[in-house]
Design an enzyme around this catalytic site. Structure first.
Site, PDB file in Angstrom:
ATOM      1  N   LYS A  50      -3.383   3.591  -2.856  1.00 37.70           N
ATOM      2  CA  LYS A  50      -4.523   4.398  -2.872  1.00 37.70           C
ATOM      3  C   LYS A  50      -4.505   5.658  -2.409  1.00 37.70           C
ATOM      4  CE  LYS A  50      -7.781   1.210  -1.805  1.00 37.70           C
ATOM      5  NZ  LYS A  50      -7.423   0.028  -1.600  1.00 37.70           N
ATOM      6  N   MET A  77      -8.385   8.464   9.175  1.00 39.57           N
ATOM      7  CA  MET A  77      -8.592   9.119   7.958  1.00 39.57           C
ATOM      8  C   MET A  77      -9.554   9.974   8.028  1.00 39.57           C
ATOM      9  SD  MET A  77      -8.362   5.296   6.209  1.00 39.57           S
ATOM     10  CE  MET A  77      -9.451   4.435   7.089  1.00 39.57           C
ATOM     11  N   ASP A 126       0.804  -1.202   0.188  1.00 41.47           N
ATOM     12  CA  ASP A 126      -0.058   0.177  -0.194  1.00 41.47           C
ATOM     13  C   ASP A 126       0.680   1.067   0.011  1.00 41.47           C
ATOM     14  OD1 ASP A 126      -2.442  -1.113  -0.053  1.00 41.47           O
ATOM     15  OD2 ASP A 126      -2.691  -1.153   1.949  1.00 41.47           O
TER      16      ASP A 126
END
Length: 502
Positions: free
Chosen positions: A57, A172, A35
Site C-alpha cells: 500500500k 509515517m 508489503d
C-alpha cells in the site's frame, strides 16, 4: 482443510535484520504476501514453487485494501497452505497485524505472531540516535503520524504529548509534519527542541535531516523529504553528531550491480554490503554442466598419464572433481600429476580437496602462467586443461609452443541466463545504479547482450569496475568505458580497487 498463518515482522529495510524464525517462515511458506517496504532480497529465501503475492500500500495507491488482504490470507490458509504474511517492521506496531489475526481466530485458522525489529528503534540506531540515553532521555514514546483519514478528529492527545520529556517517535508522519510540530509547540514543547527526520532508514539510501520543532517542517519541504520516513523529537537527536556510523562506511549510498553467477555472487555481495553499499544481483552468466562428457571421461580414464593439470578457475575444479566422483575414480590416481592453480581461490578449492598445489603464478593470466611454467615443463609432457567452453586459447597455444602435449577439455559451459532486459534498462533509466562490476569477459559480453548495444549510452554516468586487464580489454572492445581496474585479479582485489577509487 486449514493451513497455518505466520504474521511475520520483516524489520525496517536492511534484510539482515529479520529474525531467524522469520526467515524460517519464509523458507517453508507455500504462499507469501508481502508489503511495499519489504526488502525483495528476503523473497530469494523462499522455496521454488511458492506463490508470491504483492499486497503493498503506497500513498493513494493501494494494490489491495486491508480488508481484501485479510480475506486473501484467510482464503489461502483455508486451502491448506502455509501462509507467511511479511510485514515491514513489527506486525503489531502500527502494522495492522491484530486485525488479520482476529479474522483468522474467528475462522479457527491457527496462526503465530513472529515479532520483527520495529523502525521506531532500529532506524534511529542506524542514524546514531539512541532513543534513550542516561541523563538525556529516560523514556521513549511511539506515536502514529498517519491516523485513519476517515476519523472525524485526531485521537492523539497533544496536550499530554506536549508535557513529555522523553523521546517522541512518529511513524509515517512526514506528510503531517507541519501539523505535528505546531501541535507539539502549542502544547508546551520548545520550538528549539531537536528533531531528526530519517528517510529509508537502515538502507544504502538512508538520509537524515535535522532541525528543531520550529524549523523542521520548512526544512522537510525545501529538501523534498517524503515517506517512508520517521520523525524523532528529543535531545537524543544531538548524539547523532558523535554516534552516526552507517554513513561513515566507504561504500555507503552506492548501489552496485553484481553480474556474477547467482551461486558466485554472494561473496562480492557480502563484501559490498559490509562496506555500506547496496548490492543488486543481476546474473549475466550461468554455469552449467556439459551435455557431452566424452572428452572429460576420456581424460579421467587416462589421468595417470598427465604430468601437469592446470586449473584456471574454481568452477573448473568443482566440475572436474564432480565428474571424477560420478565415475567412481579415486583421487589418488592424481599422484603422478603436478597441480597448477590460477589464483588463490582456485588454490583454496584444491587445498580443500586435500591436494597440494605445486604452482600459483603471481598474475592470474595466461602470459604469467607460461612464464611460471616454462622451466618446469619438458617437451612431450602431457598437460590437462579442464576449463570452460569459452576460455581463451592463448594458454593452450603457448603451452604447445613449449612442446607440451595439451588436452584442452571443456568441463563446463557458460550460458546467458533468462533475464528481462526491460528490468535492467529500467534500473539505469531511473538512476538506480551507481556502478556495475564485471568479473570476467563473459559477464561483460552477456550483460551487453541483455542490455542491448543500442542502450550502452545508459552507462555514461555509471562507474564500471572490472577484475583485471582481460575483462577490461573485452569491455573496451565492445564500447564500454572502464573506470576501475583491479591490480589483484580477485574479488578482494576488485573491492579494494573500488574503495580506493571512491
Amino acid at each position: 482443510m486449514s493451513g497455518k498463518v505466520y504474521l511475520v515482522g520483516a524489520g525496517p529495510g536492511d534484510y539482515k535484520l529479520i529474525t531467524l524464525k522469520g526467515l524460517e517462515c519464509i523458507e517453508k511458506a507455500d504462499v507469501i504476501l508481502y508489503d511495499r517496504l519489504i526488502n525483495p532480497k528476503l523473497l530469494k529465501y523462499a522455496k521454488e514453487n511458492v506463490e508470491i503475492i504483492y499486497v503493498g500500500k503506497a500513498p493513494n495507491a493501494h494494490s489491495y485494501t486491508q480488508e481484501e488482504i485479510s480475506q486473501l490470507i484467510l482464503e489461502k490458509a483455508l486451502e491448506g497452505n502455509v501462509v507467511t504474511r511479511l510485514k515491514g517492521g513489527d506486525p503489531f506496531v502500527f502494522g495492522r497485524g491484530g486485525e488479520e489475526a482476529l479474522l483468522l481466530l474467528e475462522h479457527d485458522v491457527p496462526f503465530e505472531i513472529v515479532p520483527g525489529i520495529t523502525s521506531a528503534i532500529s532506524v534511529p540506531a542506524y542514524a546514531g540516535i539512541p532513543v534513550t540515553h542516561r541523563n538525556v532521555s529516560s523514556s521513549f514514546h511511539v506515536i502514529t503520524g498517519h491516523e485513519d483519514p476517515l476519523k472525524n478528529k485526531s485521537s492523539l492527545d497533544y496536550e499530554a504529548l506536549g508535557k513529555l520529556k522523553g523521546t517522541l517517535i512518529f511513524l509515517m508522519g512526514v506528510k503531517n509534519i507541519e501539523s505535528i510540530s505546531s501541535n507539539l509547540i502549542k502544547n508546551g514543547q520548545s520550538t528549539e527542541r531537536p528533531v531528526a527526520v530519517i528517510r529509508r532508514g537502515t538502507t544504502a539510501e538512508q538520509k537524515t535531516l535535522t532541525g528543531t520543532l520550529g524549523n523542521i517542517s520548512q526544512k522537510v519541504s525545501e529538501c523534498g523529504f517524503k515517506n517512508p520516513a520517521i520523525i524523532i523529537v528529543g535531545e537524543v537527536v544531538n548524539l547523532a553528531q558523535s554516534l552516526s556510523w552507517l554513513d561513515k562506511r566507504p561504500l555507503f549510498g552506492k548501489r552496485i550491480l553484481v553480474t556474477r553467477t547467482r551461486t558466485q555472487a554472494s561473496k562480492l555481495t557480502e563484501k559490498i554490503e559490509a562496506l555500506g553499499g547496496e548490492a543488486i544481483e543481476y546474473p549475466t552468466i550461468k554455469i552449467v554442466e556439459n551435455d557431452d562428457h566424452t572428452d572429460i571421461d576420456k581424460a579421467i580414464g587416462q589421468i595417470e598419464q598427465y604430468k601437469w593439470i592446470v586449473f584456471t578457475s574454481v568452477n573448473g575444479v568443482r566440475f572436474f572433481f564432480d565428474r571424477m566422483h560420478k565415475l567412481s575414480f579415486d583421487i589418488r590416481l592424481l599422484k603422478n600429476a603436478k597441480i597448477c592453480a590460477i589464483g588463490p581461490a582456485t588454490a583454496k578449492e584444491l587445498n580443500d580437496k586435500g591436494l597440494v598445489v605445486d604452482s600459483i603464478p603471481e598474475e592470474y593470466r595466461a602470459e604469467s602462467i607460461i612464464e611460471d611454467l616454462k622451466d618446469k615443463i619438458k617437451a612431450g609432457d602431457k598437460i590437462l586443461l579442464p576449463r570452460a567452453d569459452i576460455a581463451r586459447k592463448v594458454l593452450e597455444e603457448e603451452l604447445i609452443k613449449l612442446g607440451a602435449d595439451v588436452d584442452n577439455i571443456h568441463v563446463y559451459k557458460t550460458i546467458v541466463p533468462q533475464q528481462e532486459s526491460d528490468e535492467l534498462i529500467s534500473l539505469f533509466e531511473n538512476k538506480k545504479i551507481d556502478m556495475v562490476t564485471f568479473t570476467s569477459s563473459s559477464t561483460v559480453k552477456n550483460f551487453c547482450e541483455i542490455l542491448g548495444t543500442e542502450n550502452l549510452e545508459l552507462l555514461t554516468d555509471v562507474l564500471i569496475a572490472v577484475i583485471g586487464p582481460i575483462t577490461a580489454q573485452t569491455a573496451k572492445e565492445i564500447g564500454v568505458k572502464v573506470d576501475i581496474e583491479a591490480t589483484e585479479y580477485t574479488i578482494d582485489g576488485l573491492v579494494d580497487a573500488i574503495v580506493k577509487y571512491l
